[in-house]
Scaffold this motif. Structure first.
Motif, PDB file in Angstrom:
ATOM      1  N   LEU A  63      40.367  45.289  54.439  1.00  0.00           N
ATOM      2  CA  LEU A  63      40.440  45.756  53.065  1.00  0.00           C
ATOM      3  C   LEU A  63      40.877  44.620  52.138  1.00  0.00           C
ATOM      4  N   VAL A  64      40.180  44.437  51.052  1.00  0.00           N
ATOM      5  CA  VAL A  64      40.542  43.415  50.070  1.00  0.00           C
ATOM      6  C   VAL A  64      41.759  43.918  49.301  1.00  0.00           C
ATOM      7  N   THR A  65      42.840  43.154  49.330  1.00  0.00           N
ATOM      8  CA  THR A  65      44.087  43.590  48.700  1.00  0.00           C
ATOM      9  C   THR A  65      44.277  43.026  47.297  1.00  0.00           C
ATOM     10  N   THR A  66      43.701  41.865  47.016  1.00  0.00           N
ATOM     11  CA  THR A  66      43.867  41.266  45.692  1.00  0.00           C
ATOM     12  C   THR A  66      42.785  40.217  45.464  1.00  0.00           C
ATOM     13  N   VAL A  67      42.450  40.008  44.197  1.00  0.00           N
ATOM     14  CA  VAL A  67      41.486  38.977  43.816  1.00  0.00           C
ATOM     15  C   VAL A  67      42.005  38.241  42.586  1.00  0.00           C
ATOM     16  N   HIS A  68      41.564  36.993  42.449  1.00  0.00           N
ATOM     17  CA  HIS A  68      41.937  36.188  41.280  1.00  0.00           C
ATOM     18  C   HIS A  68      40.712  35.407  40.830  1.00  0.00           C
ATOM     19  N   PHE A  69      40.415  35.462  39.539  1.00  0.00           N
ATOM     20  CA  PHE A  69      39.325  34.698  38.944  1.00  0.00           C
ATOM     21  C   PHE A  69      39.944  33.505  38.232  1.00  0.00           C
ATOM     22  N   PHE A  70      39.541  32.294  38.582  1.00  0.00           N
ATOM     23  CA  PHE A  70      40.039  31.108  37.893  1.00  0.00           C
ATOM     24  C   PHE A  70      39.463  31.058  36.483  1.00  0.00           C
ATOM     25  N   LYS A  71      40.158  30.397  35.588  1.00  0.00           N
ATOM     26  CA  LYS A  71      39.731  30.300  34.195  1.00  0.00           C
ATOM     27  C   LYS A  71      38.375  29.629  34.030  1.00  0.00           C
ATOM     28  N   ASN A  72      38.003  28.761  34.970  1.00  0.00           N
ATOM     29  CA  ASN A  72      36.714  28.075  34.857  1.00  0.00           C
ATOM     30  C   ASN A  72      35.529  29.006  35.093  1.00  0.00           C
ATOM     31  N   GLY A  73      35.781  30.209  35.588  1.00  0.00           N
ATOM     32  CA  GLY A  73      34.727  31.189  35.805  1.00  0.00           C
ATOM     33  C   GLY A  73      33.854  30.911  37.011  1.00  0.00           C
ATOM     34  N   PHE A  92      37.420  40.382  34.500  1.00  0.00           N
ATOM     35  CA  PHE A  92      36.441  39.575  33.780  1.00  0.00           C
ATOM     36  C   PHE A  92      36.774  38.104  33.942  1.00  0.00           C
ATOM     37  N   SER A  93      35.740  37.267  33.944  1.00  0.00           N
ATOM     38  CA  SER A  93      35.972  35.824  33.881  1.00  0.00           C
ATOM     39  C   SER A  93      36.510  35.506  32.495  1.00  0.00           C
ATOM     40  N   GLU A  94      37.138  34.363  32.355  1.00  0.00           N
ATOM     41  CA  GLU A  94      37.744  33.949  31.087  1.00  0.00           C
ATOM     42  C   GLU A  94      36.727  33.974  29.932  1.00  0.00           C
ATOM     43  N   ASP A  95      35.485  33.580  30.220  1.00  0.00           N
ATOM     44  CA  ASP A  95      34.457  33.552  29.169  1.00  0.00           C
ATOM     45  C   ASP A  95      33.754  34.898  28.985  1.00  0.00           C
ATOM     46  N   GLY A  96      34.099  35.896  29.812  1.00  0.00           N
ATOM     47  CA  GLY A  96      33.523  37.222  29.698  1.00  0.00           C
ATOM     48  C   GLY A  96      32.109  37.356  30.236  1.00  0.00           C
ATOM     49  N   LYS A  97      31.588  36.323  30.899  1.00  0.00           N
ATOM     50  CA  LYS A  97      30.209  36.350  31.379  1.00  0.00           C
ATOM     51  C   LYS A  97      30.062  36.900  32.792  1.00  0.00           C
ATOM     52  N   LYS A  98      31.160  36.968  33.532  1.00  0.00           N
ATOM     53  CA  LYS A  98      31.104  37.449  34.914  1.00  0.00           C
ATOM     54  C   LYS A  98      32.165  38.524  35.118  1.00  0.00           C
ATOM     55  N   ILE A  99      31.869  39.421  36.043  1.00  0.00           N
ATOM     56  CA  ILE A  99      32.794  40.487  36.412  1.00  0.00           C
ATOM     57  C   ILE A  99      33.033  40.373  37.913  1.00  0.00           C
ATOM     58  N   LEU A 100      34.269  40.497  38.300  1.00  0.00           N
ATOM     59  CA  LEU A 100      34.679  40.411  39.701  1.00  0.00           C
ATOM     60  C   LEU A 100      35.217  41.775  40.104  1.00  0.00           C
ATOM     61  N   THR A 101      34.704  42.333  41.222  1.00  0.00           N
ATOM     62  CA  THR A 101      35.217  43.612  41.714  1.00  0.00           C
ATOM     63  C   THR A 101      35.639  43.478  43.167  1.00  0.00           C
ATOM     64  N   GLN A 102      36.653  44.247  43.526  1.00  0.00           N
ATOM     65  CA  GLN A 102      37.054  44.357  44.919  1.00  0.00           C
ATOM     66  C   GLN A 102      36.910  45.824  45.288  1.00  0.00           C
ATOM     67  N   SER A 103      36.532  46.094  46.524  1.00  0.00           N
ATOM     68  CA  SER A 103      36.247  47.469  46.901  1.00  0.00           C
ATOM     69  C   SER A 103      36.938  47.845  48.204  1.00  0.00           C
ATOM     70  N   LEU A 104      36.811  49.120  48.539  1.00  0.00           N
ATOM     71  CA  LEU A 104      37.416  49.643  49.756  1.00  0.00           C
ATOM     72  C   LEU A 104      36.598  49.341  51.005  1.00  0.00           C
ATOM     73  N   ASN A 105      35.431  48.706  50.844  1.00  0.00           N
ATOM     74  CA  ASN A 105      34.588  48.397  52.001  1.00  0.00           C
ATOM     75  C   ASN A 105      34.595  46.910  52.341  1.00  0.00           C
ATOM     76  N   ASN A 106      35.733  46.246  52.105  1.00  0.00           N
ATOM     77  CA  ASN A 106      35.961  44.852  52.500  1.00  0.00           C
ATOM     78  C   ASN A 106      35.130  43.849  51.715  1.00  0.00           C
ATOM     79  N   GLN A 107      34.635  44.234  50.543  1.00  0.00           N
ATOM     80  CA  GLN A 107      33.768  43.343  49.788  1.00  0.00           C
ATOM     81  C   GLN A 107      34.364  42.914  48.451  1.00  0.00           C
ATOM     82  N   ILE A 108      34.045  41.667  48.102  1.00  0.00           N
ATOM     83  CA  ILE A 108      34.270  41.145  46.758  1.00  0.00           C
ATOM     84  C   ILE A 108      32.878  40.926  46.183  1.00  0.00           C
ATOM     85  N   LYS A 109      32.642  41.437  44.989  1.00  0.00           N
ATOM     86  CA  LYS A 109      31.327  41.267  44.361  1.00  0.00           C
ATOM     87  C   LYS A 109      31.496  40.602  43.006  1.00  0.00           C
TER      88      LYS A 109
END
Length: 136
Positions: A42-52, A8-25
């Motif tokens: 393959l996406v190995t890791t993701v990070h959402f900044f606090k600013n969303g 989740f983004s810091e403000d809870g308004k956005k969701i970030l997903t990583q998948s097995l098909n090379n995508q970040i959504k």
């Protein structure tokens, strides 16, 4: 698409997903997909900044992608030579630390400029201190 990690983004308004098909959504909280980013491998890791509005993803093919969601732009960086395994941010998110199977940790500023490379003789799992003054 099988999601393997969600944040989740810091403000809870956005969701970030990583998948097995090379995508970040990116999704809004109602479940509507708002952005999709394709990585090389393959996406190995993701990070959402606090600013969303900023995210960072990494792949098994040494790629890192900085994304500014507010203007829908991305920068792709290939400084590692093997799979990037993790990304950590300092508490103020001015610095990021990546490490990869190439036995290197790299310190970056928030704009994606590499500040330092730390070479190691074995696989490593580095940590960045809260104030970004130490890397262990």
């Amino acid at each position: 698409m099988q999601s393997v990690n969600e944040k989740f983004s810091e403000d809870g308004k956005k969701i970030l997903t990583q998948s097995l098909n090379n995508q970040i959504k990116v999704w809004d909280k109602s479940g509507k997909e708002t952005n999709t980013y394709l990585m090389d491998g393959l996406v190995t890791t993701v990070h959402f900044f606090k600013n969303g509005n900023t995210l960072l993803g990494a792949s098994e093919h040494s790629e890192m992608m900085f994304v500014n969601l507010s203007v829908d732009t991305s920068i792709t960086i290939n400084n590692h030579t093997q799979a990037v395994r993790s990304i950590q941010a300092s508490a103020d998110e001015k610095f990021l630390l990546s490490h990869a199977d190439d036995q290197k940790a790299m310190l970056w500023n928030a704009e994606g400029v590499r500040m330092m490379t730390l070479n190691h003789k074995t696989r490593l799992a580095p940590l960045i201190s809260q104030d970004a003054s130490y890397i262990v």
